[in-house]
Scaffold this motif. Structure first.
Motif, mmCIF file in Angstrom:
data_model
loop_
_atom_site.group_PDB
_atom_site.id
_atom_site.type_symbol
_atom_site.label_atom_id
_atom_site.label_comp_id
_atom_site.label_asym_id
_atom_site.label_seq_id
_atom_site.Cartn_x
_atom_site.Cartn_y
_atom_site.Cartn_z
ATOM 1 N N GLN A 97 38.752 36.968 -0.705
ATOM 2 C CA GLN A 97 37.697 36.681 -1.687
ATOM 3 C C GLN A 97 38.208 35.954 -2.928
ATOM 4 O OE1 GLN A 97 35.605 40.351 -2.447
ATOM 5 N NE2 GLN A 97 34.396 40.215 -0.551
ATOM 6 N N LEU A 146 38.806 32.321 -1.939
ATOM 7 C CA LEU A 146 37.544 31.607 -1.740
ATOM 8 C C LEU A 146 36.878 31.286 -3.073
ATOM 9 C CD1 LEU A 146 36.019 33.524 1.329
ATOM 10 C CD2 LEU A 146 37.074 31.253 1.302
ATOM 11 N N ALA A 147 36.943 32.232 -4.023
ATOM 12 C CA ALA A 147 36.368 31.977 -5.347
ATOM 13 C C ALA A 147 37.100 30.846 -6.055
ATOM 14 C CB ALA A 147 36.418 33.258 -6.180
ATOM 15 N N GLN A 148 38.435 30.812 -5.939
ATOM 16 C CA GLN A 148 39.201 29.727 -6.555
ATOM 17 C C GLN A 148 38.850 28.379 -5.937
ATOM 18 O OE1 GLN A 148 43.320 30.787 -6.206
ATOM 19 N NE2 GLN A 148 43.173 32.512 -7.640
ATOM 20 N N ARG A 149 38.727 28.353 -4.621
ATOM 21 C CA ARG A 149 38.375 27.095 -3.956
ATOM 22 C C ARG A 149 36.976 26.635 -4.352
ATOM 23 N NH1 ARG A 149 39.329 27.465 2.349
ATOM 24 N NH2 ARG A 149 38.305 25.431 2.130
ATOM 25 N N LYS A 150 36.041 27.590 -4.470
ATOM 26 C CA LYS A 150 34.687 27.228 -4.862
ATOM 27 C C LYS A 150 34.649 26.682 -6.280
ATOM 28 C CE LYS A 150 29.979 29.113 -4.986
ATOM 29 N NZ LYS A 150 29.146 30.327 -4.747
ATOM 30 N N ALA A 151 35.427 27.315 -7.191
ATOM 31 C CA ALA A 151 35.474 26.830 -8.570
ATOM 32 C C ALA A 151 36.124 25.457 -8.652
ATOM 33 C CB ALA A 151 36.225 27.832 -9.442
ATOM 34 N N LYS A 163 36.202 23.221 -6.284
ATOM 35 C CA LYS A 163 35.282 22.257 -5.682
ATOM 36 C C LYS A 163 34.157 21.900 -6.627
ATOM 37 C CE LYS A 163 32.539 21.522 -1.481
ATOM 38 N NZ LYS A 163 32.087 22.126 -0.204
ATOM 39 N N ALA A 164 33.677 22.904 -7.400
ATOM 40 C CA ALA A 164 32.603 22.628 -8.363
ATOM 41 C C ALA A 164 33.091 21.776 -9.525
ATOM 42 C CB ALA A 164 32.031 23.941 -8.891
ATOM 43 N N TRP A 180 28.545 34.230 5.535
ATOM 44 C CA TRP A 180 29.408 33.077 5.263
ATOM 45 C C TRP A 180 28.620 31.771 5.288
ATOM 46 C CZ3 TRP A 180 32.168 30.058 9.438
ATOM 47 C CH2 TRP A 180 33.010 29.090 8.883
ATOM 48 N N LYS A 181 27.790 31.583 6.315
ATOM 49 C CA LYS A 181 26.983 30.366 6.436
ATOM 50 C C LYS A 181 25.564 30.778 6.824
ATOM 51 C CE LYS A 181 28.706 26.555 8.097
ATOM 52 N NZ LYS A 181 28.939 25.792 6.884
ATOM 53 N N SER A 196 22.179 18.514 2.658
ATOM 54 C CA SER A 196 22.633 19.887 2.691
ATOM 55 C C SER A 196 21.531 20.795 3.211
ATOM 56 C CB SER A 196 23.056 20.341 1.286
ATOM 57 O OG SER A 196 23.325 21.719 1.274
#
Length: 461
Positions: free
Chosen positions: A78, A81-86, A88-89, A430-431, A452
């Motif tokens: 988790q 995943l949060a780091q990757r989402k941040a 990416k944003a 997840w999706k 999307s």
């Protein structure tokens, strides 16, 4: 600098403590859920007495896996995943160029399927290919075709159908009975089975014209059970629970796959083997599945396909546009049922035997699960979901080494429904819109661009 280091260390310790707490909670929940299903097993001896078998070791294994998995999820997965989402944003939007593989994915998949049987024969021999062509080829393609047929009703028209297996049964019994009583060939009965299933789709469509959502699902579920009960009780025709056996095989331009001198093996100068018939059936179901995909794509671009999508998004708005919702719903049910009838007739040819036990509600649930997991409206996603779910079930039969871990009485394939449930939970978290989260609009101005899944209804195409 020291303050930053101490803050990082305290945050890491808090994360570890939270991960340990959630791991303990996950272990307790798993213990409560599986103590009566895994820890205790009921058997029956020769005197019909109930015997309680204790399997605490297997239960401890399940609890340990749940605790370790939850700890790793909270402590490591988790946060990353949060780091990757941040990241990416925060990153600027970059238009990704389509690669050769993404542009030609469908063509590459068809080519791989076409060469699959020869490659398997070259690797394991003719007789050794029987299992791989049948269990991992034909079985998966049957569910791909069924899911694509149900996708017309659920994914494109937005009509929740829980009784789709009824059309599958109509197709199978249509071929089995007409072939047994009248001696008609498979190629004659294949379109007849599809048309009969389509007629039953229209019969189902009329009573549910005014129903939506849960009410529609209940009626379609009842329809599937009615068909199954008719097959059980109409013994004069369907032979009830005994089923119909001795169903005629399909032929290749009149050439039979048997041991006679006029059979396929003798004419080709090959040693007799049932693998040739399975390879022929593989290409047959592949052709039927590709036909289903082709018709679906063509219909989606036609006015009837636009009407299905409009009905799915908003029935009231669909009526305000002057679209006849009666014919729209009936055509969706009839078209989806027709492909279910095709798949049913092929099932009867492949098995050589049909009985009501093959068409229970569980089959409808599995097909619907494949459509939901793959992404409603996405042919590619549904095919991937069918490969993962049905192929994964078949792989479980080969994992005999699990008996060394869970004990000699452990049967991996019996846990396939547990895996179905876990997969649906994971994918929906997840999706939420299935494996394929982007869609290409049917109608576009100047340029076709994928959008999307967040711009569409939850779970829809």
């Amino acid at each position: 600098m020291a303050n930053v280091a101490s803050t990082t260390a305290s945050a890491g310790s808090e994360l570890t403590a939270r991960a340990l707490r959630e791991a303990v909670f996950a272990g307790l929940i798993t213990l409560g859920m599986f103590v009566l299903f895994v820890g205790l097993k009921t058997d029956q001896n020769i005197r019909n007495e109930l015997i309680l078998t204790q399997r605490w070791g297997l239960l401890a294994t399940f609890v340990t896996i749940a605790m370790v998995g939850r700890f790793l999820m909270v402590a490591y997965v988790q946060p990353r995943l949060a780091q990757r989402k941040a990241a990416k944003a925060a990153a600027p939007d970059v238009v990704k160029e389509e690669t050769f593989f993404s542009r030609n994915w469908s063509k590459i998949a068809v080519i791989l399927l076409l060469i699959y049987p020869p490659v398997i024969v070259a690797l394991v021999g003719v007789q050794g290919s029987l299992k791989w062509v049948d269990n991992f080829g034909i079985q998966i393609l049957i569910y791909v075709m069924l899911a694509w047929g149900l996708n017309i009703v659920v994914g494109l028209a937005g009509l929740l159908d829980l009784g789709y297996v009824a059309f599958y049964a109509v197709g199978a019994y249509s071929y089995a009975l007409l072939s047994s009583y009248f001696g008609l060939s498979f190629w004659v009965l294949l379109p007849i089975a599809g048309l009969l299933a389509a007629c039953w789709g229209v019969v189902l469509g009329f009573p549910v014209l005014r129903l939506r959502g849960d009410y529609l699902a209940i009626v379609t579920l009842a329809f599937g059970e009615i068909i199954r009960l008719v097959l059980i009780n109409w013994t004069e025709v369907t032979k009830g629970t005994f089923g119909v056996s001795g169903i005629a095989k399909a032929t290749l331009f009149g050439i039979k796959f048997d041991a006679t001198k006029d059979g396929f093996a003798a004419m080709m100068g090959l040693p007799m083997s049932s693998a040739y018939y399975k390879i022929f059936l593989f290409y047959l179901i592949l052709g039927l599945a590709l036909l289903t995909a082709f018709v679906t794509i063509r219909l989606r671009r036609m006015p009837i396909g636009r009407a299905w999508e409009a009905l799915r998004e908003d029935e009231i708005a669909c009526r305000s546009l002057g679209i006849n919702t009666v014919t729209t719903k009936l055509t969706a049910f009839a078209t989806g049922a027709m492909f279910g009838g095709f798949a049913g007739s092929f099932f009867a040819v492949r098995q050589g035997f049909v009985s009501p036990e093959s068409f229970v509600f569980l089959e409808s649930a599995v097909i619907l699960a494949i459509v939901v997991l793959g992404g409603m409206g996405s042919l590619t996603g549904i095919a991937i979901a069918a490969v993962v779910m049905i192929g994964g079930t078949e792989i479980l039969r080969e994992l005999t080494f699990l008996k060394m871990i869970f004990g000699p009485t452990f049967t991996p394939e019996l846990y396939r429904m547990l895996i179905f449930g876990l997969a649906m939970v994971v994918v929906m978290v997840w999706k939420p819109r299935g494996f394929v989260g982007s869609r290409e609009p049917t109608a576009f101005l100047r340029e076709r661009r994928a959008i999307s899944g967040s711009f569409t209804k939850e779970g829809h195409g």
